[in-house]
Design a protein around this motif. Structure first.
Motif, mmCIF file in Angstrom:
data_model
loop_
_atom_site.group_PDB
_atom_site.id
_atom_site.type_symbol
_atom_site.label_atom_id
_atom_site.label_comp_id
_atom_site.label_asym_id
_atom_site.label_seq_id
_atom_site.Cartn_x
_atom_site.Cartn_y
_atom_site.Cartn_z
ATOM 1 N N ARG A 259 0.823 -1.211 0.000
ATOM 2 C CA ARG A 259 0.000 0.000 0.000
ATOM 3 C C ARG A 259 0.860 1.265 0.000
ATOM 4 O O ARG A 259 0.487 2.282 -0.574
ATOM 5 C CB ARG A 259 -0.985 -0.006 1.174
ATOM 6 N N GLY A 260 2.029 1.211 0.633
ATOM 7 C CA GLY A 260 2.916 2.370 0.614
ATOM 8 C C GLY A 260 3.514 2.611 -0.761
ATOM 9 O O GLY A 260 3.594 3.753 -1.218
ATOM 10 N N GLY A 261 3.925 1.546 -1.432
ATOM 11 C CA GLY A 261 4.467 1.698 -2.776
ATOM 12 C C GLY A 261 3.423 2.171 -3.762
ATOM 13 O O GLY A 261 3.710 2.965 -4.669
ATOM 14 N N VAL A 262 2.187 1.690 -3.608
ATOM 15 C CA VAL A 262 1.096 2.133 -4.480
ATOM 16 C C VAL A 262 0.814 3.613 -4.256
ATOM 17 O O VAL A 262 0.617 4.375 -5.219
ATOM 18 C CB VAL A 262 -0.166 1.284 -4.229
ATOM 19 N N ALA A 263 0.794 4.053 -2.996
ATOM 20 C CA ALA A 263 0.597 5.474 -2.721
ATOM 21 C C ALA A 263 1.695 6.317 -3.363
ATOM 22 O O ALA A 263 1.424 7.382 -3.934
ATOM 23 C CB ALA A 263 0.556 5.712 -1.214
ATOM 24 N N SER A 264 2.930 5.839 -3.307
ATOM 25 C CA SER A 264 4.039 6.551 -3.941
ATOM 26 C C SER A 264 3.885 6.589 -5.454
ATOM 27 O O SER A 264 4.195 7.591 -6.098
ATOM 28 C CB SER A 264 5.365 5.881 -3.571
ATOM 29 N N THR A 265 3.399 5.489 -6.030
ATOM 30 C CA THR A 265 3.171 5.448 -7.473
ATOM 31 C C THR A 265 2.129 6.480 -7.883
ATOM 32 O O THR A 265 2.306 7.207 -8.874
ATOM 33 C CB THR A 265 2.712 4.042 -7.899
ATOM 34 N N ILE A 266 1.037 6.549 -7.131
ATOM 35 C CA ILE A 266 -0.025 7.512 -7.453
ATOM 36 C C ILE A 266 0.505 8.939 -7.320
ATOM 37 O O ILE A 266 0.191 9.812 -8.137
ATOM 38 C CB ILE A 266 -1.240 7.294 -6.542
ATOM 39 N N LYS A 267 1.301 9.176 -6.301
ATOM 40 C CA LYS A 267 1.849 10.523 -6.130
ATOM 41 C C LYS A 267 2.715 10.913 -7.317
ATOM 42 O O LYS A 267 2.574 12.006 -7.879
ATOM 43 C CB LYS A 267 2.655 10.611 -4.836
ATOM 44 N N ASN A 268 3.639 10.042 -7.706
ATOM 45 C CA ASN A 268 4.505 10.360 -8.837
ATOM 46 C C ASN A 268 3.703 10.501 -10.124
ATOM 47 O O ASN A 268 3.991 11.349 -10.962
ATOM 48 C CB ASN A 268 5.583 9.288 -8.987
ATOM 49 N N PHE A 269 2.696 9.659 -10.295
ATOM 50 C CA PHE A 269 1.827 9.757 -11.468
ATOM 51 C C PHE A 269 1.110 11.100 -11.499
ATOM 52 O O PHE A 269 0.869 11.662 -12.575
ATOM 53 C CB PHE A 269 0.813 8.612 -11.438
ATOM 54 N N SER A 270 0.778 11.628 -10.339
ATOM 55 C CA SER A 270 0.012 12.875 -10.255
ATOM 56 C C SER A 270 0.814 14.092 -10.675
ATOM 57 O O SER A 270 0.269 15.199 -10.743
ATOM 58 C CB SER A 270 -0.511 13.074 -8.824
ATOM 59 N N PHE A 271 2.100 13.921 -10.963
ATOM 60 C CA PHE A 271 2.868 15.042 -11.479
ATOM 61 C C PHE A 271 2.471 15.408 -12.906
ATOM 62 O O PHE A 271 2.840 16.474 -13.395
ATOM 63 C CB PHE A 271 4.364 14.732 -11.411
ATOM 64 N N ASN A 272 1.742 14.553 -13.560
ATOM 65 C CA ASN A 272 1.182 14.905 -14.864
ATOM 66 C C ASN A 272 -0.192 15.519 -14.618
ATOM 67 O O ASN A 272 -1.181 14.810 -14.445
ATOM 68 C CB ASN A 272 1.073 13.665 -15.749
ATOM 69 N N ALA A 273 -0.251 16.840 -14.585
ATOM 70 C CA ALA A 273 -1.515 17.516 -14.279
ATOM 71 C C ALA A 273 -2.570 17.227 -15.330
ATOM 72 O O ALA A 273 -3.764 17.290 -15.040
ATOM 73 C CB ALA A 273 -1.284 19.025 -14.160
ATOM 74 N N ARG A 274 -2.159 16.901 -16.545
ATOM 75 C CA ARG A 274 -3.128 16.571 -17.591
ATOM 76 C C ARG A 274 -3.898 15.299 -17.248
ATOM 77 O O ARG A 274 -4.971 15.056 -17.792
ATOM 78 C CB ARG A 274 -2.419 16.408 -18.931
ATOM 79 N N ALA A 275 -3.326 14.475 -16.367
ATOM 80 C CA ALA A 275 -3.960 13.205 -16.020
ATOM 81 C C ALA A 275 -4.877 13.315 -14.809
ATOM 82 O O ALA A 275 -5.537 12.347 -14.456
ATOM 83 C CB ALA A 275 -2.886 12.145 -15.743
ATOM 84 N N HIS A 276 -4.941 14.479 -14.172
ATOM 85 C CA HIS A 276 -5.752 14.617 -12.962
ATOM 86 C C HIS A 276 -7.228 14.343 -13.221
ATOM 87 O O HIS A 276 -7.904 13.700 -12.415
ATOM 88 C CB HIS A 276 -5.575 16.020 -12.369
ATOM 89 N N ARG A 277 -7.733 14.830 -14.341
ATOM 90 C CA ARG A 277 -9.146 14.635 -14.628
ATOM 91 C C ARG A 277 -9.457 13.151 -14.783
ATOM 92 O O ARG A 277 -10.468 12.655 -14.268
ATOM 93 C CB ARG A 277 -9.534 15.399 -15.896
ATOM 94 N N ALA A 278 -8.581 12.410 -15.479
ATOM 95 C CA ALA A 278 -8.795 10.971 -15.644
ATOM 96 C C ALA A 278 -8.650 10.238 -14.314
ATOM 97 O O ALA A 278 -9.361 9.268 -14.046
ATOM 98 C CB ALA A 278 -7.808 10.410 -16.665
ATOM 99 N N LEU A 279 -7.740 10.705 -13.468
ATOM 100 C CA LEU A 279 -7.513 10.049 -12.177
ATOM 101 C C LEU A 279 -8.725 10.189 -11.259
ATOM 102 O O LEU A 279 -9.078 9.254 -10.534
ATOM 103 C CB LEU A 279 -6.273 10.652 -11.516
ATOM 104 N N LEU A 280 -9.391 11.329 -11.307
ATOM 105 C CA LEU A 280 -10.513 11.582 -10.405
ATOM 106 C C LEU A 280 -11.858 11.187 -10.978
ATOM 107 O O LEU A 280 -12.795 10.878 -10.233
ATOM 108 C CB LEU A 280 -10.547 13.069 -10.028
ATOM 109 N N THR A 281 -11.994 11.185 -12.295
ATOM 110 C CA THR A 281 -13.276 10.891 -12.922
ATOM 111 C C THR A 281 -13.727 9.469 -12.607
ATOM 112 O O THR A 281 -12.932 8.531 -12.698
ATOM 113 C CB THR A 281 -13.182 11.066 -14.450
ATOM 114 N N PRO A 282 -14.987 9.259 -12.224
ATOM 115 C CA PRO A 282 -15.490 7.903 -11.936
ATOM 116 C C PRO A 282 -15.425 7.002 -13.160
ATOM 117 O O PRO A 282 -15.371 7.466 -14.304
ATOM 118 C CB PRO A 282 -16.938 8.154 -11.507
#
Length: 484
Positions: A259-282
């Motif tokens: 779970r810690g590594g997954v949280a780190s993966t999501i954080k690093n992935f979130s550096f692409n602001a263009r992907a925020h909408r896809a990350l949050l959209t249901p």
């Protein structure tokens, strides 16, 4: 003593497996970082201006990873211990060896897949190994008679027997990362099966989570996780999904490494602001990640980010209705994430998602503030409390004119990491920081490796959250953050 240990090194190549095992058993205690005679594994073979040849001992250890169980176990363990040294990273990161490691890990019958995952986690801390793994293709033979539908031919070793009967068909090269993701998902709960022979996979592969975190620290890695792909490489037609969606659900897994590594993966992935909408959209809504126009179901990550931060507190009915369904009416025994490092990472992810106006508006409408308010009331770590306060200030604060937020998504991914505040920096290296040790240190503690140095923290302004609905001289100031 050192001279006697050096005399054992040639026996690593002995034809008798018992001799190899005895030699390795005596050499293994010298592989941890604090071992007194560790230098015997770093003998230089350079000659003048001639390029240094590969360290013979390391070459032998790499070969012994393919040996029978007892020898291979100690060889993997020795390389995990030694892989913290920059002097050996280039040798251990050679493409043929990395291809073997990945092929071995994705094979369900690999007995030592967890040790191989630890080694891959350490190696992908380097940019060179990361780039190789991201672009890597492995040779497979597809067959319905094999347990997972394919056999990776380059995994052959004494601890990974060939399937019987051997699959017929031609080898083909396929991208390795989707196969690692599938193996990671399949290994999530294998530890619940006590009988090893009945497990669909021999290894739990929790350490692949830190591999993904390392890969996502590069733009190429983030591109992989944000490119729609078929859920199964064997079925190239039909529905697609964002690869990041496969790991999202493990933020509440019982294993701290996963779970810690997954949280780190999501954080690093979130550096692409263009992907925020896809990350949050249901998931019910399809969305694309610019500049690509390819669409896939949204990831719907918000419930998985908030659930570890939520506790058993009862919320008003009107507040419950704002929350995602999975966070409504939580049981009275609900426990928050116990690890402070992971809690901090989850808050940092939400801070990153607040970079865009769309992200802030989305968080406002889904009850994030209410979850943060109750989490802040019981938080005992000052740094996390400060981050929560900053996050609430972003969510509850006044917005700039809409025209100033138009290009937020376009600008963010290009920002240099060292220019960003502490809460929005990429997690580099072997994993996530926590309680004086990082993700790799959990493996290091088990295998005798020292933990990495902690990153210095910068001072931040002290902020205070006023409780929701608190009395105030001015009703308009309720629920706002004020500077002290």
């Amino acid at each position: 003593m050192e001279a006697q240990l050096k005399e054992l090194l040639p026996f690593l190549r002995d034809k008798n497996p018992q001799v190899r095992q005895i030699a390795l058993t005596n050499l293994l205690p010298q592989t941890p970082q604090d071992a007194p005679h560790r230098n015997i594994f770093f003998a230089s073979q350079s000659n003048g201006l001639k390029k240094a040849e590969e360290n013979a001992v390391v070459r032998d250890l790499k070969l012994l990873c393919r040996d029978q169980l007892a020898v291979a176990h100690d060889a993997f363990k020795a390389l995990v211990n030694l892989s913290d040294s920059p002097l050996l990273v280039s040798s251990l990161s050679e493409t043929p060896f990395l291809v073997f490691l990945v092929s071995y890990i994705i094979n369900p019958q690999s007995i030592l897949a967890d040790l191989a995952s630890m080694l891959l986690s350490n190696l992908t801390a380097s940019a060179g190994a990361c780039s190789i793994v991201i672009a890597m293709k492995v040779k497979v033979i597809t067959s319905p008679k094999v347990s997972n539908g394919f056999y990776a031919t380059e995994c052959r070793s004494g601890t990974c027997p060939d399937p019987v009967p051997y699959p017929q068909g031609e080898e083909r090269n396929v991208l390795a990362l989707p196969l690692l993701l599938d193996a990671f998902v399949q290994g999530a709960n294998v530890e619940e099966i006590n009988d090893l022979s009945k497990r669909p996979r021999k290894g739990s592969l929790h350490f692949l989570a830190s591999v993904f975190a390392n890969l996502a620290s590069s733009s190429a890695g983030r591109d992989f996780f944000s490119t729609p792909r078929p859920p199964n490489f064997l079925q190239s037609e039909g529905n697609v999904e964002f690869p990041i969606a496969k790991v999202i659900s493990f933020t509440e897994h019982k294993n701290i490494i996963r779970r810690g590594g997954v949280a780190s993966t999501i954080k690093n992935f979130s550096f692409n602001a263009r992907a925020h909408r896809a990350l949050l959209t249901p998931e019910a809504t399809s969305v694309s990640i610019p500049p690509s126009k390819a669409t896939a179901p949204g990831v719907g990550a918000l419930p998985y980010l908030l659930l570890p931060l939520a506790g058993p507190e009862e919320l008003d009915l009107d507040v419950q209705e704002k929350l995602p369904e999975t966070l409504q009416f939580l049981p009275p025994d609900k426990i928050r994430e116990p690890d402070e490092a992971i809690r901090l990472i989850l808050i940092e992810i939400l801070l990153l998602l607040c970079h865009t106006r769309w992200g802030r508006d989305y968080l406002r409408g889904t009850g994030v503030y209410e979850i943060l308010r109750t989490a802040h009331e019981v938080e005992s770590v000052e740094k996390i409390s400060e981050h929560i306060e900053r996050l609430v200030q972003l969510i509850q604060g006044d917005e700039p004119p809409a025209s100033e937020a138009l290009n937020e998504e376009e600008e963010y991914d290009a920002l240099p990491t060292d220019s960003l505040p502490p809460e929005t920096r990429l997690i580099q290296g072997l994993g996530f920081p926590g309680s004086g040790q990082d993700l790799s240190a959990l493996a290091q503690k088990q295998l005798g490796i020292s933990s990495a140095d902690e990153v210095a923290e910068e001072e931040e302004e002290e902020l205070v959250i006023e409780p929701l609905g608190a009395e105030s001289e001015d009703d308009d100031d309720d629920d706002k953050i004020v500077e002290v």
